[in-house]
Design an enzyme around this catalytic site. Sequence first.
Site, short mmCIF file in Angstrom:
data_model
loop_
_atom_site.label_atom_id
_atom_site.label_comp_id
_atom_site.label_asym_id
_atom_site.label_seq_id
_atom_site.Cartn_x
_atom_site.Cartn_y
_atom_site.Cartn_z
CB CYS A 27 33.71 29.93 43.87
SG CYS A 27 32.24 30.71 43.18
CG HIS B 171 29.02 32.23 45.80
ND1 HIS B 171 29.85 32.69 44.82
CD2 HIS B 171 27.76 32.49 45.37
CE1 HIS B 171 29.14 33.19 43.82
NE2 HIS B 171 27.86 33.08 44.14
CG HIS C 110 37.84 26.39 42.06
ND1 HIS C 110 38.28 27.34 41.15
CD2 HIS C 110 36.67 26.87 42.56
CE1 HIS C 110 37.41 28.34 41.11
NE2 HIS C 110 36.43 28.08 41.96
#
Length: 479
Positions: free
Chosen positions: A81, A135, A322
């Site tokens: 991520c 993130h 993803h």
Amino acid sequence: MKRLFIYTLGLVLTVSACKEKQQKTTVTQEQKPMNVLFIAVDDLRPELNFYGASHIKSPNLDKLASQSLVFNRSYCNVPVCGASRASLLTGTRPTRHRFFDYKARADTDAPEAVSLPMTFKQNGYTTISNGKIYHNIDDDSLAWNTIWFPKGNIRNYQLEKNILKNADANLAMGGASAFENADVNDEAYFDGEIARKGIADLQHLKKSKQPFFLAMGFMKPHLPFNAPKKYWDLYDREQIKLPETYVQPESTPKKAFPNYGELRNYGNIPKKGDLPEDLAKELIHGYYACVSYVDAQIGLVLDALEKTGLADNTIVVLWGDHGWNLGDHKLWCKHVNFETALSAPLVVKVPGKTNGERSNAITEFIDIYPTLCELTGLEVPDTAEGVSFLPLINGEKQIKNWAVSKFKDGVTLVKDDLFYTEWTDDDGVAYERMLFDHKTDSLELDNLAEKPEFQELVKQLALELRQKWGKDFLTQNTK
């Protein structure tokens, strides 16, 4: 997965400063610029109803897809991520030493890059980050007028037994469960709060004279698989099956099969070995419940976009950062170089241009940046490395037939139906290889890389991989 939300959760940052790399241009609603609603969904794999998975209950995403261009072959550039988001939002490729793992920061790994939100801010847009966009909540902070994240424990458990076990807010090591089925309302979990914040923003932005770039970062279906009971009830555990690829072929390098530590850290998951079948099915059930839960929250935001009258002038981009393994190759989580981890959902709605079309053209996440710039009439910064897929939106053919993705030592070239991976050292020398032909082996069970009859093809793909992974791939970042 460990989190690095080092600022107090719920922190609201309002900043007006911007990088001095470009002169700020003012754009107003009088010129009718297109707004952007940018929706990121954590760990969302393309196992959705509109992608052909009829067992998944995702009516709101299905509706959005019916109004959009759906990309059937969209690939993240890094299957983790933090790195994936930093790469996408800067429009720059990962290298041997950049965008390495979940801790990756855009402002550290690519300080020279003008980020996507910064480009919009410098051109007069109001930029808002809600939930998980980067993130790290403070990454690239000058690019946003406002940064918001819900207050509370990042694991967000509601059942007392899990709250007590989860003593450390940032570590699954606290011993809590990898999933939770609690009879609570939607706002009990973060995504319900994130949706409400987005709705409030849209109502406020409707009154503004400035265009907006509104980024909505939803947390589910990321672990732990916590969702209200009503979403668990949408699925019958008895009907859930393990994937057809629940096997690890001996011809595939052992390097391809990590121990999926992100999941192993939870208290009710064995630390080694295959998961018991009943536990595997419960995890799949939890993932599905989270998908339906986040679908409902996204639906609320999309409904608000319509009700405020902003939909006709707003581009909507929805992407999963993803893919994710749900027992595929007996793997869980991301962090691998298989199709299941690299392929991710991408849906783009452009008012007046898209209406449920589908594209089999290969695209990469770094292609989103230049595409949004072209759609809104903004100049693409020189640092952006992607290729605009605006021709696809306009109904034209796309010349590009390849993508490159990387996770740690593994680098994958997707070219047409071929899926070629090398694990390389610091000098770019391969020490393991993997090759699948998706035309005959879409499940990736027959590694062709070491077979004598494919050695010439392997040489060609190895050369092409090095040509396409970028000129700075092996360069150590000394900044």
